[in-house]
Scaffold this active site. Structure first.
Site, mmCIF file in Angstrom:
data_model
loop_
_atom_site.group_PDB
_atom_site.id
_atom_site.type_symbol
_atom_site.label_atom_id
_atom_site.label_comp_id
_atom_site.label_asym_id
_atom_site.label_seq_id
_atom_site.Cartn_x
_atom_site.Cartn_y
_atom_site.Cartn_z
ATOM 1 C CG HIS A 28 47.154 28.898 40.904
ATOM 2 N ND1 HIS A 28 47.683 29.391 42.078
ATOM 3 C CD2 HIS A 28 46.475 29.929 40.343
ATOM 4 C CE1 HIS A 28 47.339 30.654 42.223
ATOM 5 N NE2 HIS A 28 46.601 31.009 41.178
ATOM 6 C CG ASN A 37 43.046 43.629 38.007
ATOM 7 O OD1 ASN A 37 42.933 42.443 38.301
ATOM 8 N ND2 ASN A 37 42.212 44.550 38.450
ATOM 9 N N PRO A 59 43.913 38.698 46.200
ATOM 10 C CG PRO A 59 42.919 36.618 46.545
ATOM 11 C CD PRO A 59 42.692 37.945 45.864
ATOM 12 C CG HIS A 113 41.936 39.184 39.173
ATOM 13 N ND1 HIS A 113 43.054 39.995 39.164
ATOM 14 C CD2 HIS A 113 42.371 37.956 39.555
ATOM 15 C CE1 HIS A 113 44.120 39.288 39.527
ATOM 16 N NE2 HIS A 113 43.723 38.046 39.757
ATOM 17 N NE ARG A 123 45.828 37.150 37.026
ATOM 18 C CZ ARG A 123 46.391 38.226 36.482
ATOM 19 N NH1 ARG A 123 46.361 38.403 35.171
ATOM 20 N NH2 ARG A 123 47.005 39.128 37.222
ATOM 21 C CB VAL A 171 37.442 44.305 42.703
ATOM 22 C CG1 VAL A 171 37.390 45.824 42.868
ATOM 23 C CG2 VAL A 171 38.837 43.791 43.025
#
Length: 326
Positions: free
Chosen positions: A188, A91, A158, A66, A62, A70
């Site tokens: 996931h 976050n 997302p 993330h 993750r 960005v």
């Protein structure tokens, strides 16, 4: 008119070629001469933390995701500060920062100023999947670390509440297509989420007060037991209850059977385009007759980890991952 057209075309070419050069700056074995043990040190560090806490794997995955969404895959999510990306609502709960710091400290001791934090994170994400019985892939390296980290720019991450159309657009904005979207969300298959992020599906979801009709009845009973209406919203629930610690295709079978935890995940089954990919991953047919999730996931990760990478011109190799060099 002709001059204006040529001017526009020059700008387009600069933008396109700029992205091409950035992508080409990555290569397998980038540190083979400058720091030959770089990848093995990252691997052993992740292994050590994984042995103590296997749930660190989805945390690292993750964290990399993330980071890439960005400012590109530049380690900007690792920078600390009141207005840095870590402070963004999306976050909250990021995990694995200590693993990256640990690996960085070891690499700085052996090869000071050589291995970027962005590359450490990309390698650690790959190793975390491999350690969870998932696939492994060669990670092209050569990323430089970014110098900018702003929480305000994390709004494009997302969300578990996104419609399929919004999910598609957010991925498309990063150069990722619908196939990449469905494939990458397969991450996931490991990990957890808070009751807070899906409990609304269980109670008063519809105007008549019923639960989300896309949840299978038997699974709904199970979820209500785990997350009662007035229970602790921070209680953690596995995103793939069938095999929570194993990286496999069961996530897609959950979507098919109405057993997804997050609404954004379950929605992939109701959209014709995403449904086609989900069906292929959930099918028993593999190899020539169907997509192999383990193979496709590695391909999608390589593509994602190449988003807007920094070069020597606009990046650096941080000495400490949590702050830029001065």
């Amino acid at each position: 008119m002709g001059v204006k057209y040529c001017y526009v075309m020059i700008i387009v070419l600069v933008l396109v070629l700029g992205k091409e050069v950035r992508s080409q700056s990555l290569k397998n074995g980038y540190y083979s001469t400058s720091c030959p043990k770089a990848e093995s040190i990252v691997r052993s560090t992740v292994q050590s933390h994984f042995d103590s806490d296997p749930t660190i794997s989805p945390g690292l995955l993750r964290l990399h995701f993330h980071d890439c969404f960005v400012q590109g895959c530049d380690g900007s999510v690792l920078i600390k500060g009141k207005s840095a990306e870590q402070a963004a609502l999306a976050n909250l709960g990021l995990r694995g920062l200590e693993v990256i710091d640990d690996a960085k400290a070891k690499l700085e001791s052996l090869c000071p100023g050589v291995v970027s934090c962005a590359d450490i994170l990309a390698l650690a994400a790959r190793d975390s999947v491999d350690l969870s019985d998932g696939p492994s892939w060669r990670v092209p390296t050569g990323r430089k670390d970014g110098r900018i980290s702003l929480a305000s720019e994390a709004s494009n991450l997302p969300s578990p509440f996104d419609s399929v159309a919004i999910q598609k657009q957010k991925f498309l904005d990063k150069g990722l297509d619908t196939h990449d979207l469905v494939t990458l969300l397969g991450a996931h298959t490991i990990g957890q989420t808070d009751c807070l992020f899906f409990r609304y599906r269980l109670y008063n979801f519809t105007v008549t007060g019923n639960s989300d009709p896309t949840i299978s009845p038997s699974f709904l009973t199970q979820l209500k037991t785990l997350c009662p209406p007035n229970g602790d919203g921070s209680k953690r629930v596995a995103l793939d209850i069938g095999s929570p610690s194993k990286f496999d295709e069961s996530f897609y079978k959950n979507l098919r059977d109405g057993n997804a935890i997050l609404e954004s995940d379950q929605r992939l089954w109701s959209d014709a385009e995403t449904n086609a990919v989900v069906k292929k991953y959930a099918s028993r047919l593999r190899g020539l007759l169907g997509f192999r999730f383990d193979y496709e996931f590695g391909k999608a990760m390589i593509k994602m980890s190449s988003i807007d990478v920094k070069t020597d011109v606009d990046g650096e190799v941080r000495k400490v991952c949590s702050k830029v060099n001065y």
